[in-house]
Design a protein around this motif. Sequence first.
Motif, short mmCIF file in Angstrom:
data_model
loop_
_atom_site.label_atom_id
_atom_site.label_comp_id
_atom_site.label_asym_id
_atom_site.label_seq_id
_atom_site.Cartn_x
_atom_site.Cartn_y
_atom_site.Cartn_z
N SER A 84 0.83 -1.21 0.00
CA SER A 84 0.00 0.00 0.00
C SER A 84 0.86 1.26 0.00
O SER A 84 0.59 2.22 -0.72
N ALA A 109 0.35 5.43 -1.08
CA ALA A 109 -0.56 5.75 0.01
C ALA A 109 0.20 6.36 1.18
O ALA A 109 1.36 6.00 1.44
N THR A 110 -0.42 7.30 1.85
CA THR A 110 0.16 7.82 3.08
C THR A 110 -0.03 6.80 4.19
O THR A 110 -0.70 5.77 4.01
N ARG A 111 0.54 7.09 5.35
CA ARG A 111 0.42 6.13 6.45
C ARG A 111 -1.04 5.97 6.87
O ARG A 111 -1.49 4.86 7.13
N TRP A 112 -1.79 7.09 6.95
CA TRP A 112 -3.19 6.98 7.34
C TRP A 112 -3.99 6.24 6.27
O TRP A 112 -4.87 5.43 6.58
N GLU A 113 -3.71 6.50 4.98
CA GLU A 113 -4.40 5.79 3.92
C GLU A 113 -4.08 4.30 3.97
O GLU A 113 -4.96 3.47 3.72
N MET A 114 -2.84 3.96 4.27
CA MET A 114 -2.48 2.55 4.42
C MET A 114 -3.25 1.91 5.57
O MET A 114 -3.76 0.78 5.45
N LYS A 165 -6.15 2.87 6.74
CA LYS A 165 -7.55 2.80 6.36
C LYS A 165 -7.80 1.69 5.34
O LYS A 165 -8.87 1.05 5.35
N GLN A 166 -6.84 1.43 4.46
CA GLN A 166 -7.02 0.45 3.40
C GLN A 166 -6.66 -0.97 3.83
O GLN A 166 -7.24 -1.94 3.33
#
Length: 332
Positions: A207, A212-217, A219-220
């Motif tokens: 991810s 992806a940023t850390r928060w997006e990672m 969340k995903q």
Amino acid sequence: MTIEPQPVETTDQASEQSLTSDRGHIGDSIFKGISVGSGGLILVILAAVALFLIVQAIPAFLGDPRYQHYGNTWTYVAPYLFGTIWASFLALLIAVPVAVGIALYISHYAPKRLSTPVAFVIDLLAAVPSVVFGLWGINTLAPLLVPSYQWLNAHLGWIPVFSGAVSGTGRTMLTAALVLAIMILPIITSLAREVFLRTPGLQEEASLALGATRWEMIKQVVLPFGRSGIVSASMLGLGRALGETMAVAMVLSGGRHISFQLLTSQNPNTIAANIALSFPEADGFAVPQLIATGLVLFVITFAVNMAGRAITRGPKTSRADRERKRAGKEPK
């Protein structure tokens, strides 16, 4: 003279034969007996508790006038059942987001030298006795929250839960919910943290590699992977909140009321707190009704645990489907 080829034993067959060997040590038999006995003992204890509650509560449910000390049993238990569910729901509503945030901080944000002490402190909260939380809540937290309750009532009094006359002591349903939330916070945090730490590292790295940023990672990947663990931790915390006794009895100014207001002195009490407060003064004809309320709480707690088990179990798969999946084939 021809030599017939002997069948070659595959690795899977060899490992299966070695694992299913009947030649074990006596220690294996002893350990198996202890394990099976311990599991069976838990079921026996649970059945004994259920049988005791049913036998003792039957006179109250049969409508015998001698055992209707507090009036009709169902009318008597209804306000306390409402208070138990309402307080536990509020505690879960407060605790789950905070616990998930702390678990994510420990597992994915905090440096190693900081994550270990923070996790230790959170786990240490679980060892604090409930009576200590009750003393802290009634002597420190409740008076401290009175100005905040007055502000909420003055500015958000048009919302039904913040309406009514504000309690001058702070012993309200919201205070009890805050204390319960702090008490169940270590349980939910610890379980969620362990689930988040077991997220496959390759998926996290993939991810991040895709931009992806850390928060997006998180969340995903992390949150979807740990969804069942969060639900299990929440159900376990809810079970603790449903049965909490001393802290609620000390903090909450409760009675036989059904009200959603959070800031007043007229609050519904919980089943466990009512039993603790009423049992010392109950005679032989009042005890069955108190035990009947305990039976209702037992059934509710059992239903909550079964619901959590069903949620985390996921969809059932047949043995044939599992075999196809293990062989790398899609089930039909």
